[in-house]
Design a protein around this motif. Structure first.
Motif, mmCIF file in Angstrom:
data_model
loop_
_atom_site.group_PDB
_atom_site.id
_atom_site.type_symbol
_atom_site.label_atom_id
_atom_site.label_comp_id
_atom_site.label_asym_id
_atom_site.label_seq_id
_atom_site.Cartn_x
_atom_site.Cartn_y
_atom_site.Cartn_z
ATOM 1 N N THR A 11 -31.734 -25.339 -12.156
ATOM 2 C CA THR A 11 -32.371 -25.384 -12.656
ATOM 3 C C THR A 11 -31.963 -26.904 -13.907
ATOM 4 O OG1 THR A 11 -31.624 -22.868 -13.500
ATOM 5 C CG2 THR A 11 -32.923 -24.076 -14.554
ATOM 6 N N THR A 61 -33.685 -19.467 -10.549
ATOM 7 C CA THR A 61 -32.673 -20.373 -9.202
ATOM 8 C C THR A 61 -32.908 -20.301 -7.668
ATOM 9 O OG1 THR A 61 -31.497 -21.298 -11.334
ATOM 10 C CG2 THR A 61 -30.571 -21.471 -9.267
ATOM 11 N N GLN A 81 -39.093 -30.127 -5.664
ATOM 12 C CA GLN A 81 -38.957 -29.811 -7.131
ATOM 13 C C GLN A 81 -40.063 -27.889 -7.043
ATOM 14 O OE1 GLN A 81 -39.796 -31.558 -10.591
ATOM 15 N NE2 GLN A 81 -41.854 -30.301 -11.393
ATOM 16 N N VAL A 83 -29.948 -25.915 -5.176
ATOM 17 C CA VAL A 83 -30.467 -26.100 -5.698
ATOM 18 C C VAL A 83 -29.813 -26.888 -8.237
ATOM 19 C CG1 VAL A 83 -32.416 -25.985 -4.711
ATOM 20 C CG2 VAL A 83 -31.186 -24.246 -5.878
ATOM 21 N N ASP A 94 -32.600 -17.358 -16.181
ATOM 22 C CA ASP A 94 -32.117 -18.640 -15.170
ATOM 23 C C ASP A 94 -31.489 -18.451 -13.755
ATOM 24 O OD1 ASP A 94 -30.936 -20.970 -14.297
ATOM 25 O OD2 ASP A 94 -29.113 -21.002 -15.923
ATOM 26 N N VAL A 152 -36.807 -26.061 -10.657
ATOM 27 C CA VAL A 152 -35.135 -25.983 -10.061
ATOM 28 C C VAL A 152 -36.036 -27.303 -9.646
ATOM 29 C CG1 VAL A 152 -34.054 -25.088 -8.441
ATOM 30 C CG2 VAL A 152 -35.580 -23.698 -10.489
#
Length: 139
Positions: free
Chosen positions: A71, A58, A100, A69, A54, A135
Motif C-alpha cells: 500500500t 492491497t 500502480q 505489492v 488497507d 497500491v
C-alpha cells in the motif's frame, strides 16, 4: 493461497481476518466483531475498519499487479459506527497501470453472521465506511 498470505501476517491472525473473495480485480475481507475489537461505546474500533480497508485494498490490487505489492497510501471516511456481528470490507480495482493500482473499498457492518446463526433470513448490511487507496508493485 490468499488466505495463506493473510495468515502469515501476525496482526491478521490476531483479528482473525478471513479472505472470502479474491480474484478478477476484487477482494473481500471479513472479521467477526468480537468484544476485544470494540471501543468504549461498543462500536468496532476505527482502527479495525482501517486495517480491513488497507488489507482488502492491497489484496484486490494484488489480483491485477501480482503478489509483490505494498500500500502506498489510503484514505478512509467513516460514514456511521460499525455495530453488527461482522465487518465486511469489499475492495475493487478501479484502475491498474504498469506498476500502480487505484482501489475503492466499501466497508459494511453485518447484523448477523453469514451462517444465519440467529435463525434469521438475509444479512442486514449497513455501510459504515468508504476507503480509497493506491497500491504499488514492488516487483
Amino acid at each position: 493461497m490468499a488466505q495463506k498470505v493473510l495468515d502469515a501476517q501476525p496482526f491478521s491472525r490476531l483479528v482473525r481476518a478471513r479472505i472470502t473473495r479474491f480474484g478478477e480485480g476484487a477482494a473481500t475481507l471479513e472479521i467477526a466483531a468480537r468484544e476485544e475489537l470494540r471501543q468504549q461505546n461498543g462500536f468496532l474500533h476505527g482502527g479495525v475498519l482501517a486495517y480491513a480497508a488497507d488489507n482488502s485494498i492491497t489484496f484486490a490490487a494484488g489480483t491485477t499487479l501480482g503478489p509483490a505489492v505494498l500500500t502506498s497510501g489510503f484514505s478512509i471516511q467513516y460514514v456511521r459506527p460499525a455495530t453488527g456481528a461482522e465487518l465486511v470490507a469489499h475492495a475493487v480495482v478501479v484502475h491498474t497501470g504498469r506498476r500502480q493500482a487505484t482501489v475503492r473499498c466499501e466497508l459494511f457492518s453485518v447484523a448477523q453472521g453469514r451462517d444465519g446463526a440467529d435463525g434469521g433470513g438475509a444479512d442486514a448490511r449497513t455501510l459504515c465506511a468508504i476507503a480509497q487507496g493506491t497500491v504499488l508493485s514492488t516487483a
